[in-house]
Design a protein around this motif. Structure first.
Motif, PDB file in Angstrom:
ATOM      1  N   ARG A 185      45.223  55.752  55.638  1.00 39.24           N
ATOM      2  CA  ARG A 185      44.098  54.883  55.257  1.00 39.24           C
ATOM      3  C   ARG A 185      44.229  54.457  53.797  1.00 39.24           C
ATOM      4  N   ARG A 186      44.496  55.448  52.946  1.00 38.17           N
ATOM      5  CA  ARG A 186      44.622  55.125  51.518  1.00 38.17           C
ATOM      6  C   ARG A 186      45.807  54.190  51.265  1.00 38.17           C
ATOM      7  N   ASP A 187      46.940  54.480  51.963  1.00 36.21           N
ATOM      8  CA  ASP A 187      48.124  53.631  51.756  1.00 36.21           C
ATOM      9  C   ASP A 187      47.861  52.200  52.186  1.00 36.21           C
ATOM     10  N   THR A 188      47.253  52.027  53.371  1.00 32.64           N
ATOM     11  CA  THR A 188      46.999  50.668  53.842  1.00 32.64           C
ATOM     12  C   THR A 188      45.959  49.964  52.978  1.00 32.64           C
ATOM     13  N   LEU A 189      44.927  50.717  52.581  1.00 35.61           N
ATOM     14  CA  LEU A 189      43.900  50.111  51.721  1.00 35.61           C
ATOM     15  C   LEU A 189      44.489  49.728  50.368  1.00 35.61           C
ATOM     16  N   LYS A 190      45.374  50.603  49.859  1.00 37.74           N
ATOM     17  CA  LYS A 190      46.026  50.302  48.578  1.00 37.74           C
ATOM     18  C   LYS A 190      46.903  49.071  48.708  1.00 37.74           C
ATOM     19  N   LEU A 191      47.665  48.982  49.835  1.00 38.58           N
ATOM     20  CA  LEU A 191      48.528  47.822  50.053  1.00 38.58           C
ATOM     21  C   LEU A 191      47.702  46.540  50.158  1.00 38.58           C
ATOM     22  N   ALA A 192      46.584  46.606  50.922  1.00 37.79           N
ATOM     23  CA  ALA A 192      45.716  45.428  51.051  1.00 37.79           C
ATOM     24  C   ALA A 192      45.134  45.030  49.699  1.00 37.79           C
ATOM     25  N   GLU A 193      44.769  46.062  48.891  1.00 35.66           N
ATOM     26  CA  GLU A 193      44.187  45.764  47.584  1.00 35.66           C
ATOM     27  C   GLU A 193      45.227  45.138  46.657  1.00 35.66           C
ATOM     28  N   ILE A 194      46.473  45.627  46.727  1.00 37.99           N
ATOM     29  CA  ILE A 194      47.548  45.060  45.889  1.00 37.99           C
ATOM     30  C   ILE A 194      47.777  43.589  46.250  1.00 37.99           C
ATOM     31  N   ILE A 195      47.838  43.303  47.571  1.00 36.40           N
ATOM     32  CA  ILE A 195      48.042  41.912  47.996  1.00 36.40           C
ATOM     33  C   ILE A 195      46.863  41.061  47.562  1.00 36.40           C
ATOM     34  N   ALA A 196      45.617  41.620  47.694  1.00 39.38           N
ATOM     35  CA  ALA A 196      44.423  40.866  47.290  1.00 39.38           C
ATOM     36  C   ALA A 196      44.460  40.565  45.800  1.00 39.38           C
ATOM     37  N   THR A 197      44.864  41.582  45.003  1.00 45.42           N
ATOM     38  CA  THR A 197      44.936  41.372  43.550  1.00 45.42           C
ATOM     39  C   THR A 197      45.968  40.296  43.207  1.00 45.42           C
ATOM     40  N   GLU A 198      47.145  40.365  43.860  1.00 45.56           N
ATOM     41  CA  GLU A 198      48.162  39.332  43.620  1.00 45.56           C
ATOM     42  C   GLU A 198      47.649  37.952  44.002  1.00 45.56           C
ATOM     43  N   GLN A 199      46.951  37.886  45.154  1.00 44.21           N
ATOM     44  CA  GLN A 199      46.429  36.587  45.607  1.00 44.21           C
ATOM     45  C   GLN A 199      45.384  36.052  44.640  1.00 44.21           C
ATOM     46  N   GLN A 200      44.506  36.950  44.140  1.00 48.46           N
ATOM     47  CA  GLN A 200      43.469  36.510  43.199  1.00 48.46           C
ATOM     48  C   GLN A 200      44.096  36.026  41.904  1.00 48.46           C
ATOM     49  N   HIS A 201      45.143  36.739  41.429  1.00 46.14           N
ATOM     50  CA  HIS A 201      45.832  36.273  40.225  1.00 46.14           C
ATOM     51  C   HIS A 201      46.457  34.905  40.473  1.00 46.14           C
ATOM     52  N   LEU A 202      47.016  34.737  41.669  1.00 49.30           N
ATOM     53  CA  LEU A 202      47.618  33.455  42.016  1.00 49.30           C
ATOM     54  C   LEU A 202      46.579  32.339  42.033  1.00 49.30           C
ATOM     55  N   LEU A 220      38.773  37.909  51.035  1.00 52.36           N
ATOM     56  CA  LEU A 220      38.848  37.194  49.751  1.00 52.36           C
ATOM     57  C   LEU A 220      37.914  35.987  49.776  1.00 52.36           C
ATOM     58  N   TYR A 221      37.200  35.772  48.652  1.00 54.27           N
ATOM     59  CA  TYR A 221      36.264  34.669  48.516  1.00 54.27           C
ATOM     60  C   TYR A 221      36.658  33.821  47.315  1.00 54.27           C
ATOM     61  N   LEU A 222      36.257  32.571  47.376  1.00 51.92           N
ATOM     62  CA  LEU A 222      36.311  31.701  46.200  1.00 51.92           C
ATOM     63  C   LEU A 222      34.901  31.553  45.639  1.00 51.92           C
ATOM     64  N   PRO A 223      34.766  31.420  44.305  1.00 53.50           N
ATOM     65  CA  PRO A 223      33.432  31.205  43.725  1.00 53.50           C
ATOM     66  C   PRO A 223      32.762  29.987  44.355  1.00 53.50           C
ATOM     67  N   GLY A 224      31.516  30.175  44.764  1.00 55.18           N
ATOM     68  CA  GLY A 224      30.761  29.065  45.337  1.00 55.18           C
ATOM     69  C   GLY A 224      30.910  28.942  46.840  1.00 55.18           C
ATOM     70  N   GLU A 225      31.890  29.683  47.467  1.00 57.65           N
ATOM     71  CA  GLU A 225      32.059  29.627  48.916  1.00 57.65           C
ATOM     72  C   GLU A 225      31.453  30.888  49.538  1.00 57.65           C
ATOM     73  N   LYS A 226      30.612  30.710  50.556  1.00 54.39           N
ATOM     74  CA  LYS A 226      29.904  31.834  51.159  1.00 54.39           C
ATOM     75  C   LYS A 226      30.803  32.614  52.103  1.00 54.39           C
ATOM     76  N   ASN A 227      31.761  31.976  52.725  1.00 52.19           N
ATOM     77  CA  ASN A 227      32.615  32.622  53.701  1.00 52.19           C
ATOM     78  C   ASN A 227      33.988  32.914  53.093  1.00 52.19           C
TER      79      ASN A 227
END
Length: 1020
Positions: A44-61, A255-262
């Motif tokens: 669980r921790r490994d998958t959550l960590k992997l998802a969080e890493i990808i999310a962080t990379e995507q947000q930086h992108l 992942l959300y964008l500012p101003g988007e509800k979904n």
């Protein structure tokens, strides 16, 4: 009391062995299941960590893309749609950012006009979600899975609107991402075999997958699973069937964008359940197998020893008892049965026959004692083996805990050499196994800035002190990681410190998140726009520095207030309706009024957003002070209207000047020949009256053309330094006779006397035209006021009036108490032939003449009027430092000509004007050489004496001044008179004659020409 138990002793021994083994079975299975639970937790921790890493990379992108698009949207070349200049920039930006598949810009119709990747035209994106949302919301928007029309590959896009200076959306910038890069991220992570991730867009279409991407990209995610993903929290972990059909431990991140509800993207990271449990299952199977072997051996030994030590001995006792019952007193069983309860029973049996076998009793007693000692020794050895086995089990249990601990567990000696490190710690420093780093010093991995503190922490541990340190390390593969380590001393059984023991966790994500929060807080606090956070009741929860400056309140004052206290448009009773509308729309953009602490009302442009954070609803508002924007816009609109009016008047003026020039050439022979005819006809004849009518009509036409020339600034002015007060006072009597008697003319003239450069006759013409215009505006009795004043027009006045230069001016104001004018009439009053008097009641050139003459004098005009309250005209003339001229010229009516046989060279390209001038000068006794062009004039003048050159200004081949310069080479001192309807800046600049120029304006009479020739040839 008897306790029945029908089972045999061997069966009972089996049951006892099973009972004794049962706790061990429980411990084994408990440890096994605990290991499985730990493995699942780790997964669980490994998958959550992997998802969080990808999310962080995507947000930086996304942040990088947004900053890039925001910067591009401000470029002037982008707003001008300069494809040739913009496309090289886009291509260079894409080369610098390999994670972008394409960068392109489209207009409001979705037609792409600039792209980093060439595409076959037409390249239209009006059907794309990111384009529609960016145009509709005016902010950053996300797209969905598409096949790029430029790269023909799967893509995922973000878009940002391009706005002009007024904030109107004029296009959209879009950036496409290469989603496949996250597969490389997974390969760098030490994750279990079969670990994968899936990126899904808002519709459930798969954007990327780590395993077999070609098979899944562009396909819909499992409908039931995607529906559950929509209902799950933003971050969650579940065990369910993956898209490949296997059972997986899957973590979800939205992942959300500012101003988007979904969410615009769903990230799932999963590991197969069988892979996650593989080690735990192997350990459990090994433990169960070992235990079953041990239990089987124990049961076999129990059967064997039960038979030998109990069943067989009891059978001996049974046989001995039977023999004793049969009378055999020599039977002895102690030699066959010894130890335990059966041994004692045998002893009791032998006591009964002791008298028969004393010697056997002594021997049996010794054997009994020896067996007792052996049994005691065997029991002690069994207890020792059991204790050792328990110790080994505890060590294995402790090692399992250490290996499955998600944080780093390590032990160091006093020099920092590694004695122990679990799997989590090895992953933090990118080590493949413990053997790779065993015994090595870990200090070189610590960044130099924190190395001394790390060593001191280890030294303190050996001194018996605990401590904590946050530091940065560089892994074996160059990866930078931030760690937080808690260190304690590790003591042996004697209490001596033999190592430093630490628990270390990875805080890289927290560190980066904290830095991002600090950066966000800094940006918010230093924004030029005011930023507010409020709760659902309108109470301020956060305000930035700009908000405090705008309102004039301190931060503490604003945080104790509500929106209703500062925004009169949203009182308390209207707040609930405002909240319902905002919650429904998600965001709003509008203009409103804020009230400052000092009572000022501030117009602001507001953007308000409603969002939910950790289950609590908030409003975020951004306000921009548009006071300057409004005033600038109003002033710009006013100046644009003035400029349009000036351009219109300039265009009409050029047309009027051209028409007047052609009319002058026609009127000159009409006036001249009419005068010649009049001289030859008796004054009392009927034809004389007709000729007078022709002369009067031509004279009126001449006045009309002069007015047109004045409006077109082609009138020739004879500029002198004059005193405006003298001009008004000397002209007052003429003005009084012209204006109706029921209109009072009042003069308010400044006492200060300063000069202006002007043509006095034209000044009188302007005053007369303004006075007549004022008279026409007064129906009955009224007042016309003429005043003068010296004023300074500053930069502020210049900024509000087009075509005006700052400086010192004489103001001439003419005010009437007439009917006034509306704004539509004011916009047209200086146009030629525009009049409000009706058809046939005026030429409409009076104010147009004033305007043209004033502009020739370098001045400007300002008019103010109200219906039924009158009108004021203010004329501004530039002041000069020269003293006013006081001499006044007089002109005699009848010229006295002294020809004396002198020769005049006449050059005029208009036949009628040339013939008229030739006949007129010939009639006064001059010898006239008339030619139509300069070249002919030069030729005829060769070798002849010439007293005077009379030449048109504008002619083919050569103009008048050039001709005169050429003739001066062969006729030194030759005088010249220029003729023209207008000068075109050849002998004058802006209608003002150059010094020393002799000029006669077309149309002219014969007398006018004669006087000018006499003045030049016979100066006074």
């Amino acid at each position: 009391m008897s306790i029945p138990f029908p089972k045999s002793i061997r069966s009972q021994l089996f049951i006892i062995a099973l009972i004794v083994a049962f706790p061990a079975v429980c411990v084994i299975f408990y440890s096994g299941f605990q290991s499985r639970n730990d493995a699942i937790s780790e997964a669980r921790r490994d998958t959550l960590k992997l998802a969080e890493i990808i999310a962080t990379e995507q947000q930086h992108l996304v942040i990088g893309a947004e900053q890039l698009m925001t910067a591009l949207a401000q470029l002037p070349d982008v707003r001008k749609r300069d494809t040739a200049r913009v496309e090289p920039v886009l291509k260079k930006l894409r080369a610098l950012n390999p994670m972008f598949s394409n960068i392109f810009i489209a207009d409001l119709d979705g037609l792409v006009w600039a792209t980093a990747v060439p595409a076959t035209p037409p390249f239209v994106i009006s059907d794309r979600r990111y384009f529609k949302n960016a145009v509709a919301s005016g902010q950053l928007s996300s797209g969905e899975y598409v096949v790029s029309r430029a790269t023909t590959k799967p893509a995922f896009n973000l878009a940002y609107p391009v706005k002009d200076d007024q904030g109107t959306i004029i296009g959209v910038i879009s950036v496409g991402f290469i989603i496949d890069k996250y597969r490389q991220l997974v390969e760098r992570q030490h994750v279990p075999e079969g670990t994968s991730f899936v990126l899904v867009d808002h519709r459930g279409i798969i954007l990327s997958r780590a395993i077999e991407p070609e098979r899944y990209i562009g396909k819909p995610y499992t409908p039931d699973s995607f529906r559950k993903m929509l209902e799950e929290p933003d971050t969650s972990t579940t065990i369910r069937t993956g898209i490949a059909g296997d059972r997986r431990i899957i973590s979800l991140r939205k992942l959300y964008l500012p101003g988007e509800k979904n969410p615009y993207m769903f990230i799932t990271a999963g590991v197969p359940v069988d892979v996650a449990l593989r080690d735990a299952n192997r350990l459990l199977l090994k433990s169960v197998t070992f235990f079953m072997l041990f239990l089987g051996a124990a049961l076999l030994l129990a059967w064997y020893f039960g038979k030998r030590s109990i069943s067989d001995r009891i059978r001996v006792l049974e046989n001995a008892s039977q023999r004793l019952a049969d009378g055999d007193l020599h039977v002895k069983v102690s030699s066959l049965i010894s130890g335990g309860e059966l041994g004692r029973l045998a002893d009791s049996f032998d006591i009964m026959v002791r008298k028969l076998a004393e010697s056997d009793k002594v021997r049996q007693d010794k054997e009994f004692m020896l067996r007792e000692q052996n049994n005691q020794l065997e029991m002690e050895m069994g207890e020792r083996q059991k204790a050792q086995e328990q110790l080994r089990e505890k060590e294995r249990f402790l090692q399992t805990i250490i290996d499955t601990e998600p944080e780093c567990v390590k032990m160091l000696d006093i020099e920092g050499n590694l004695l122990l490190m679990n799997r989590s710690g090895l992953m933090m420093i990118d080590a493949e196994s413990f053997d790779q780093v065993k015994g090595q010093n870990v200090c070189p991995l610590v960044v130099q800035e924190y190395r001394d503190a790390f060593l001191q922490l280890t030294v303190n541990a050996f001194a018996g002190k605990s401590g904590m340190l946050r530091f940065e390390v560089v892994g074996l593969k160059g990866r930078h990681v931030w760690l937080e380590s808690h260190v304690v001393p590790y003591r042996d059984q004697s209490g001596d410190v033999v190592a430093s023991l630490s628990i270390t966790r990875d805080i890289t994500g927290q560190k980066h998140a904290a830095e991002e929060q600090q950066k966000t807080a800094f940006i918010l606090e230093n924004l030029a726009d005011a930023v507010y956070w409020t709760d659902m009741k309108g109470k301020f929860l956060y305000v930035n520095k700009a908000a405090c400056i705008m309102r004039g309140y301190s931060r503490e004052e604003l945080l104790s207030m509500r929106v209703a206290d500062t925004d009169p448009n949203y009182p308390v009773e209207a707040w609930e309706a405002h909240m319902e509308e905002l919650k429904r729309d998600g965001s709003r953009h509008f203009e409103t009024i804020h009230q400052a602490k000092d009572g000022r009302f501030i117009p602001v442009d507001m953007a308000v957003y409603h969002f939910n954070y950790e289950g609590v609803e908030y409003n975020c508002a951004i306000a921009r002070d548009i006071t300057r924007h409004r005033s600038d816009a109003e002033e710009r609109e006013k100046l644009e209207k003035q400029l349009i009016q000036l351009q219109k008047i300039e265009s009409v003026g050029r047309l009027a000047g051209g028409i007047a020039h052609d009319f002058n050439n026609l009127l000159t022979p009409i006036l001249g020949y009419s005068e010649l005819l009049k001289r030859n006809i008796p004054a009392d004849s009927a034809d004389s009256e007709k000729i007078n009518s022709i002369i009067q009509a031509a004279d009126k036409a001449r006045i009309l053309t002069r007015q047109l020339l004045s409006f077109g600034r082609k009138q020739i002015l004879e500029m002198k330094t004059v005193d405006m007060n003298d001009v008004i006072t000397s002209f007052y009597q003429i003005l009084r006779r012209t204006i109706r008697e029921n209109i009072d003319i009042r003069l308010h003239l400044t006492e200060d006397r300063r000069g202006i450069r002007a043509d006095m006759n034209q000044l009188e013409q302007m005053i007369m035209n303004l006075a007549v215009n004022a008279q026409d505006a007064i129906a009955g009795n009224g007042i016309i006021t003429i005043e003068t004043e010296y004023v300074t027009l500053d930069d502020e006045y210049v900024r509000q009036h087009a075509g005006v230069t700052a400086g010192n001016y004489l103001m001439l104001a003419v005010t009437d108490t007439g009917s006034g004018m509306d704004q539509q009439t004011l916009a047209n009053i200086f146009e030629p032939f525009f009049t409000t008097k009706g058809i046939g009641k005026g030429s409409g050139l009076g104010l147009a003449t004033v305007y043209g003459l004033l502009k020739q004098h370098g001045g400007n005009v300002w008019v103010y009027s109200e219906i039924d309250k009158g009108t004021v005209f203010k004329l501004y003339f530039p002041l000069v430092d020269e003293k006013p001229d006081v001499c006044m010229e007089t002109v005699s009516e009848q010229p006295v000509i002294q020809a004396d046989g002198r020769v005049i060279l006449l050059v005029e390209d208009n036949n009628m004007v040339r013939e008229l001038a030739h006949d007129a000068l010939l009639g006064y006794g001059f010898t006239v050489l008339a030619e139509e062009g300069p070249l002919q004039a030069i030729k005829i003048s060769e070798g002849r004496h010439i007293d005077l050159l009379v030449s048109d200004v504008i002619m083919p081949d050569m103009n008048g001044p050039a001709l005169h310069k050429c003739l001066l080479e062969t006729h030194p001192g030759l005088q010249v008179i220029y003729m023209s309807g207008y000068t075109n800046n050849v002998i004058a600049h802006h209608g003002v004659l150059d010094k020393g120029i002799n000029f006669i304006q077309k149309p002219f009479t014969i007398n006018d020409l004669a006087r000018k020739v006499e003045a030049v040839l016979n100066p006074p």
